[in-house]
Design an enzyme around this catalytic site. Structure first.
Site, PDB file in Angstrom:
ATOM      1  N   GLU A  45      11.983   7.856  -1.705  1.00  8.42           N
ATOM      2  CA  GLU A  45      10.750   8.659  -1.398  1.00  8.42           C
ATOM      3  C   GLU A  45       9.799   7.877  -0.872  1.00  8.42           C
ATOM      4  OE1 GLU A  45       9.577   9.897  -5.493  1.00  8.42           O
ATOM      5  OE2 GLU A  45      11.154  11.427  -5.746  1.00  8.42           O
ATOM      6  N   ASP A  50     -12.974  -9.404  -2.672  1.00  9.77           N
ATOM      7  CA  ASP A  50     -14.166  -8.444  -3.473  1.00  9.77           C
ATOM      8  C   ASP A  50     -15.239  -9.327  -3.665  1.00  9.77           C
ATOM      9  OD1 ASP A  50     -12.028  -6.425  -3.819  1.00  9.77           O
ATOM     10  OD2 ASP A  50     -11.305  -7.508  -5.734  1.00  9.77           O
TER      11      ASP A  50
END
Length: 355
Positions: free
Chosen positions: A221, A43
């Site tokens: 999932e 960043d």
């Protein structure tokens, strides 16, 4: 006559030799650098102020500031930890994406932080009245957030024709697996003025490569996390853009572009157009993966436009401290939009032009 011609030839030869030596010296004096400009720096952010470049990146623990006259020299630049949050504060953990700005003769740093876990991430602002941001005292001004106190990260701020605006990445609800781009006006550098407005969400196929790492999956999932984050303002003449990061930092992170149409309220989503494709993508052939969180600056002579972004050196480096800052020059298309090209190879290239 023969003597005159001989003298002319001799003078011409000496002049040519002098020019050759001068040109050779200039070429020899041309400095180069190789990306990345620092071994680690997620960043990255650059503020150009006077003759100096002020640089920050995510450390996670504190706010560290670097100061240099040429961004190519960042690895050896002066640096200082300028702020460490007190333990137990709601902004004491996971400090992300700090940005230093200067408004009305004072310095401000915006950073994302939490107290418990990612769900409590918000943006906080500190202020310094010193002439040099490496000196003086940094004072906490508080949390800068919308009325609904929504999750938010990666805030950047811009003075646009005398009005301050903020843009950031946030969730629409408490947790919804999707990060959107928001914009709002500011009353002052640490207070929003009115409600946030969503101007982008990851709704394009190239923004929806959202498979999460296997270790995050539960009960068989395979959830999706769609990401728009790291928005940064970019001005060029009368044109205004927001460059943002799409997809996930553990996948094929890339940059997208929002273009202000030039008329009307910046807070009206209809006045922003999204690029149909990413404007900057990874280049495995050049050894650069997952480029994102772009920022912008000009060379010291004011003639070159440069971008900064973090990237990985392999496809499996993920979202940690292996992300390192890269810089490269970019140009402009005939319609006034930025042309970032693609990530350059990690080979020597000329440093940003010096004064």
């Amino acid at each position: 006559m023969l003597i005159s011609l001989s003298k002319s030839w001799l003078l011409g030869g000496l002049l040519g030799f002098t020019l050759f030596i001068s040109t050779s010296h200039q070429l020899a004096a041309q400095r180069t650098f190789t990306n990345p400009i620092k071994n680690s720096g997620p960043d990255p952010w650059v503020l150009q102020k006077g003759d100096w470049y002020y640089y920050m990146n995510t450390t996670g623990r504190n706010l560290t500031l670097w100061k240099t006259r040429n961004m190519a020299d960042l690895a050896t630049a002066e640096s200082k930890i300028i702020y460490t949050p007190p333990a137990g504060k709601p902004y004491s953990r996971e400090l992300w994406a700090p940005e230093i700005h200067s408004f009305n003769g004072k310095w401000y740093i915006y950073f994302s932080a939490d107290s418990l876990n990612n769900l409590s991430h918000r943006v906080w602002v500190i202020e310094n009245s010193s002439l040099d941001p490496m000196q003086g005292e940094w004072i906490m001004k508080g949390k800068i957030g919308d009325k609904g106190n929504h999750w938010e990260i990666d805030m950047s701020v811009m003075d646009y024709n005398g009005q301050l605006y903020a843009t950031w990445s946030g969730w629409e609800g408490p947790t919804n697996g999707r990060q959107d781009i928001y914009i709002a006006r500011l009353k002052n550098p640490w207070t929003l003025d009115g409600d946030r407005v969503k101007i982008s969400q990851p709704d394009q196929p190239w923004e929806q490569h959202g498979d999460v790492p296997q270790e995050w999956q539960k009960n068989g999932e395979v959830p999706k996390i769609y990401v728009n984050e790291g928005p940064e303002f970019l001005r060029h003449g009368r044109n205004l853009f927001i460059v943002y990061s799409a997809n996930a930092c553990w996948l094929d992170y890339c940059l997208g572009l929002l273009t202000y149409k030039g008329k009307g309220d910046l807070l009206d989503p209809k006045n922003w157009a999204k690029s149909k494709e990413p404007v900057f993508s990874q280049a495995p052939e050049n050894g650069v993966w997952a480029p994102g969180h772009g920022g912008f600056f000009r060379s010291a002579d004011g003639k070159q436009d440069w971008m900064i972004y973090h990237a990985n050196s392999s496809a499996n480096d993920g979202c940690g401290n292996k992300r390192a800052p890269h810089i490269q020059a970019f140009s402009w298309n005939t319609d006034g939009s930025p042309n970032f090209g693609k990530p350059v190879p990690n080979k020597p290239i000329p440093v940003p032009a010096e004064q």
